[in-house]
Design a protein around this motif. Structure first.
Motif, short mmCIF file in Angstrom:
data_model
loop_
_atom_site.label_atom_id
_atom_site.label_comp_id
_atom_site.label_asym_id
_atom_site.label_seq_id
_atom_site.Cartn_x
_atom_site.Cartn_y
_atom_site.Cartn_z
N ILE A 93 -1.35 0.15 -3.77
CA ILE A 93 -1.07 0.78 -2.76
C ILE A 93 -1.40 2.30 -2.86
CG2 ILE A 93 0.38 -0.92 -1.73
CD1 ILE A 93 2.50 1.10 -2.32
N GLY A 94 -1.66 2.98 -1.48
CA GLY A 94 -1.83 4.49 -1.55
C GLY A 94 -1.47 5.24 -0.36
N PRO A 95 -0.28 5.31 -0.04
CA PRO A 95 0.03 5.78 1.20
C PRO A 95 -0.06 7.50 1.35
CG PRO A 95 2.27 5.63 0.06
CD PRO A 95 0.78 5.03 -0.96
N SER A 96 0.31 8.08 2.47
CA SER A 96 0.44 9.49 2.52
C SER A 96 2.00 9.66 2.65
CB SER A 96 -0.13 10.22 4.03
OG SER A 96 0.76 9.72 4.96
N TYR A 103 -1.70 7.13 -4.82
CA TYR A 103 -2.10 6.02 -5.01
C TYR A 103 -1.94 5.46 -6.31
CZ TYR A 103 -5.37 2.12 -3.08
OH TYR A 103 -5.97 1.14 -2.81
N ASP A 104 -1.45 4.05 -6.42
CA ASP A 104 -1.04 3.63 -7.50
C ASP A 104 -1.94 2.71 -8.11
OD1 ASP A 104 1.35 4.54 -7.52
OD2 ASP A 104 2.67 2.81 -6.80
N PHE A 105 -2.22 2.55 -9.25
CA PHE A 105 -3.53 1.71 -10.05
C PHE A 105 -2.74 0.97 -11.07
CE2 PHE A 105 -5.13 5.61 -8.29
CZ PHE A 105 -6.26 5.06 -7.40
N ASP A 106 -3.26 -0.12 -11.24
CA ASP A 106 -3.01 -0.74 -12.77
C ASP A 106 -3.95 -0.39 -13.59
OD1 ASP A 106 -2.05 -2.44 -14.61
OD2 ASP A 106 -2.30 -4.26 -13.82
#
Length: 654
Positions: A93-96, A103-106
């Motif tokens: 997910i990647g909110p303001s 933004y979160d990445f695996d």
RNA sequence: GCUGAAAUAGCUCAGUCGGUAGAGCACUUCACUCGUAAUGAAGGGGUCGUGGGUUCGAGUCCCAUUUUCAGCUCCA
């Protein structure tokens, strides 16, 4: 249909139109900078269709919601860049957020070099200027779509949506992301952005889940605004209590003493003593009596209070139950100790309310990653208190606690910097709390009315209550925007039962009292940290550990300087003298850098006429005065706890 | 607790390819006795966080550990 615009003008259209088309109709210029829209007060995507009468605003990056949209789209650009540079990374997910986006990445951890690479790739993506297009899929197709793209986190997110949900996606060129929007029309509208940092973050904010890699960034309407923000970030570091407090020799930490165990140095200790004396006296004026209870107790006490079963991990336990006859634990709170003071004698309804206050040192074994400067520590001291009251006195006493808290904050000059939170239980998580829904709703209603009556603006939050009752938490933000509780006032109709506390009423019956758990000013260490940041070290004079520094022009005037210092001290003023054989310019420079509010320059002229040359942090040169005049002036300032707001001329220059 | 980064003089920091440890400020001493943001000169100060390892040789490379920082989680 009729569309009422922000300026009050009305546009009429024959057929339904998208928000973006309306923006184009208003002006091409507006359409170019449009970020999202607001229809009847609700934020909408530019692609949303308007088909009935409504009021409409076109929002740009100068509007809060518009800027959020810009940042959210920037997060999508980041995600595309990550997929291009690191194709194995999985999207989540990647909110303001308040000051930007994440933004979160695996993926494996990102280094600063990785972030630089990603920034460069984002630049390319923005230059390509792909249009963002929205499309929707039914739930099952959406799942299949993301399964094909091998994005397991996205699949999980979709699976958690309702069965009948229609799932929206946004695409930009070859990149597609699950997203509710809104978004800009094109990536080329992103003008100024920066990836600020990266760190680990748990999937869905749960520490049992996998740790993902979060990239933080920010975006602004213009490059200048971004530069200004980055400069602001640099500047606030200068008031960071953890840096400034050490530089000013208010506190320090030592490796071999341990984490979360700051040492208050003479200046910091003096400030805390000043606050402590003030608050203890103020509480006495307001009908408090003082207790001084042990810093530790046998495990037996914590078994009654419930801490042994529910909070053992958070306590420092001395001894081992399997080996030792008696096991002790350092106290994480004062409640039961003061309850036993109450229980030591039988109480009549006439004795209540009883207001117990204690300057109380507590110990909490916080997790190793939690400690921070003076704001999160393992040993701290609070102005704690418990009011034992009859149920009919509860509302008035609760008001009294709020009034005291407000007085403390206003006197420290921070009354405007806090937010009041009504911390409620979580009706969806009942097992965490004691008591029935009716009682919770009722007591929350009482507190709500008290806040309203006192005209204190507040917000409400579920799941923040103590297990025994709702509370008012007074929250403050540090320079980085992180929020901490400064003061808490808790409504407790439960624990008297647990500790078998009672009073005898008019009819001779035993009745359970109510209890208010409260702090008048909260944690001294945390408050000191907050004051350092609020005043950037330039504390109100009454709080300063050094209020006046006497500066003799040369060693010839030392005797006079000593006489001046002595007289200041006799009047309760915290004064020192700089006896070094340095030039007056050098001494003034050092005094100013030490943020001492007043300096008294004494030389031949002053000694002969019995004067002092006053120079203050507030108004610069205040001219020559008699020592008595100066003492009157500063004593009045200290006694009334005045907060002088004038800014020295020199400060304005710098 | 988790992810990552860092630790060199009291402070802020430099230290190249692994080859005898450096600066500024601060401190000490001396001279100057000074009028509103830095007087000059000289000097002292380090087991490079700690413990292991690799190496002829480690501040530098590896492992562990402690502390600090950023973030996450937690904060009855």
């Amino acid at each position: 249909m009729k569309i009422t615009l922000k300026d009050g003008s009305v546009k009429e259209y024959a057929s339904a139109m998208s928000v973006y088309e309306i923006a184009q109709d208003i002006s091409e210029g507006l359409a170019r900078v449009a970020c999202c829209g607001e229809v009847d007060g609700k934020v909408v995507d530019l692609r949303d269709i308007v088909d009935k009468d409504c009021s409409l605003s076109i929002l740009t990056a100068n509007d809060k919601e518009g800027l959020k949209t810009l940042r959210h789209t920037t997060a999508h650009v980041l995600a595309e860049a990550v997929k291009r540079v690191f194709p194995d990374a999985k999207l989540t997910i990647g909110p303001s957020i308040d000051n930007g986006f994440y933004y979160d990445f695996d993926h494996a951890p990102f280094s600063r070099e990785d972030l630089d690479k990603l920034e460069a790739e984002m630049k390319k993506i923005i230059k390509e200027g792909a249009k963002l297009e929205r499309f929707t899929l039914p739930r099952e197709e959406a799942i299949k779509f993301m399964e094909e793209k091998n994005e397991p986190y996205k699949v999980e997110l979709i699976r958690d949506l309702p069965e009948d949900a229609v799932i929206s996606f946004y695409s930009q060129g070859d990149f597609v992301d699950l997203c509710a929007g809104p978004h800009l029309m094109s990536t080329k509208n992103i003008k100024a952005y920066k990836l600020t940092s990266s760190s680990g973050a748990y999937w869905r904010g749960n520490s049992d889940n996998a740790m993902l890699q979060r990239i933080y960034g920010t975006a602004f309407n213009k490059k200048e605004e971004l530069a200004e923000y980055l400069e602001y970030l640099e500047n606030i570091k200068l008031r960071d209590h953890n840096k400034l407090g050490r530089e000013m020799e208010l506190f320090t930490t030592v490796d071999v003493i341990g984490q979360g165990l700051p040492l208050l140095m003479p200046k910091g200790a003096k400030m805390i003593q000043t606050m402590q004396r003030w608050i203890e006296d103020e509480e006495e004026k307001r009908g408090y009596v003082r207790t001084k209870t042990p810093l530790m107790a046998k495990s037996d006490l914590y078994k009654i209070s419930g801490h042994w079963d529910h909070y053992k991990e958070g306590m420092f336990v001395l001894g081992d139950e399997e080996v030792d006859k008696e096991v002790f634990a350092l106290r994480p709170m004062t409640c039961p100790f003061q309850y036993y003071v109450y229980k030591a004698s039988q109480k009549s309804y006439r004795d209540l309310p009883i207001r117990y206050g204690e300057t109380s040192t507590l110990f909490r074994n916080e997790d190793s990653g939690e400690m921070h400067g003076l704001t999160r520590v393992r040993q701290f001291t609070i102005s704690e208190g418990h009011l034992i009251v009859r149920p009919d006195q509860m509302v008035e006493e609760f008001k009294g606690c709020l009034a005291l808290a407000k007085y403390c904050l206003d006197t420290l000059g921070v009354g405007e910097d806090v937010t009041y939170r009504l911390s409620k239980w979580d009706p969806n998580n009942k097992e965490k709390y004691i008591g029935t829904a009716e009682v919770w709703e009722e007591t929350q209603g009482h507190i709500r009315r008290v806040l309203q009556e006192l005209e204190i603006p507040f917000y409400e939050e579920e799941g923040e209550a103590a297990f025994y009752g709702p509370k008012v938490d007074i929250q403050a933000k540090n320079v980085y925007g992180k929020e901490d509780t400064m003061i808490t006032i808790q409504w407790d109709a439960i624990l008297a039962e647990q500790f078998d506390m009672y009073y005898i009423d008019q009819n001779g019956e035993k009745v359970r009292p109510y209890i208010i758990h409260r702090t008048s000013m909260g944690c001294y260490e945390r408050t000191l940290a907050w004051l350092i940041e609020k005043y950037a070290g330039k504390f109100p004079t009454w709080l300063c550990p050094e209020q006046v520094r006497v500066l003799p022009i040369s060693e010839k005037y030392e005797a006079y300087a000593v006489e001046v210092e002595k007289k200041l001290k006799e009047n309760g003023i915290l004064a020192t003298t700089d006896h070094r054989s340095e030039k007056i310019g050098f001494k003034i420079r050092e005094t100013r850098m030490a943020k001492v509010p007043y300096m008294l320059v004494v030389g031949q002229q002053e000694e002969e006429a019995g004067l002092v040359s006053v120079r203050s942090r507030f108004a610069g040169d205040e001219g020559q005065k008699t020592l008595d005049e100066f003492i009157d002036q500063i004593c009045k300032e200290i006694r009334t706890k005045e907060i002088r707001k004038e800014i020295a001329v020199e400060d304005q220059k710098k």
